[in-house]
Design a protein around this motif. Structure first.
Motif, PDB file in Angstrom:
ATOM      1  N   ARG A  57       0.830  -1.208   0.000  1.00  0.00           N
ATOM      2  CA  ARG A  57       0.000   0.000   0.000  1.00  0.00           C
ATOM      3  C   ARG A  57       0.864   1.259   0.000  1.00  0.00           C
ATOM      4  O   ARG A  57       0.536   2.249   0.613  1.00  0.00           O
ATOM      5  CB  ARG A  57      -0.964   0.022   1.179  1.00  0.00           C
ATOM      6  N   HIS A  61      -0.490   2.652  -4.327  1.00  0.00           N
ATOM      7  CA  HIS A  61      -1.713   3.203  -3.745  1.00  0.00           C
ATOM      8  C   HIS A  61      -1.637   4.728  -3.608  1.00  0.00           C
ATOM      9  O   HIS A  61      -2.385   5.327  -2.848  1.00  0.00           O
ATOM     10  CB  HIS A  61      -1.961   2.572  -2.381  1.00  0.00           C
ATOM     11  N   ASP A 105      -9.065   0.955   0.706  1.00  0.00           N
ATOM     12  CA  ASP A 105      -7.950   0.665   1.607  1.00  0.00           C
ATOM     13  C   ASP A 105      -7.744   1.782   2.626  1.00  0.00           C
ATOM     14  O   ASP A 105      -7.338   1.530   3.759  1.00  0.00           O
ATOM     15  CB  ASP A 105      -6.660   0.436   0.818  1.00  0.00           C
ATOM     16  N   THR A 112      -3.048   3.817   3.769  1.00  0.00           N
ATOM     17  CA  THR A 112      -2.218   3.819   2.564  1.00  0.00           C
ATOM     18  C   THR A 112      -1.254   5.000   2.601  1.00  0.00           C
ATOM     19  O   THR A 112      -1.460   5.956   3.335  1.00  0.00           O
ATOM     20  CB  THR A 112      -3.056   3.961   1.277  1.00  0.00           C
TER      21      THR A 112
END
Length: 167
Positions: A57, A61, A105, A112
């Motif tokens: 992440r 991301h 997320d 993230t």
């Protein structure tokens, strides 16, 4: 979020933006697009658990990747897929697929690196990693849209999941 939710959210975006008329292929491409940012775990598979937690992440991301990667992916889709879809529509599809992935997320406690290369992780810590109340409306909306060849059920699935996430 879990991979199933990410896949179903991507499928919903695929059906909504690309349309349900391509015999479910929009949903399939959307599902793949919805899970694509999580491929950052592949180079980490032999890394320590700590490194996996630190680097997963991260760059994939980030806002930077969410904006730039869709240009490349849209160009590839426009060249390889012979659907009557404009580059702009492909870009919107890829952008939404990436942004919804990152947003889901962001809603979890893991968070993230939204502003990578800045190392700070952002987290809204409002959803558990697995949340059927997000997944099920999306899944039902996607299945119903694929069956009926209409965008309306997937829109309702997105609305219901979104209202739940707002609360």
């Amino acid at each position: 979020m879990d991979s199933i939710t990410q896949y179903v959210m991507g499928s919903a975006i695929g059906q909504l933006v690309l349309g349900p008329k391509h015999k479910g292929k929009g949903a399939l491409i959307g599902g793949i697009a919805g899970t694509l940012p999580d491929l950052d775990v592949i180079p980490l598979r032999n890394a320590s658990v700590i490194d996996q937690l630190v680097y997963h992440r991260g760059v994939s991301h980030s806002v930077l990747v969410c904006i730039l990667a869709p240009f490349i992916l849209s160009w590839i889709c426009k060249k390889l897929i012979s659907w009557d879809i404009s580059f702009r529509r492909w870009y919107i599809f890829w952008l939404l697929a990436f942004l919804t992935h990152v947003f889901l997320d962001l809603m979890t406690s893991w968070g993230t690196q939204l502003f990578w290369p800045h190392p700070a992780r952002l987290s809204l810590d409002s959803l558990f990693i697995i949340d059927p109340l997000v997944t099920l409306p999306l899944l039902i909306g996607c299945a119903w849209s694929a069956w009926s060849r209409s965008r309306r059920p997937v829109k309702w699935g997105l609305v219901i999941a979104s209202i739940y996430m707002m609360f």
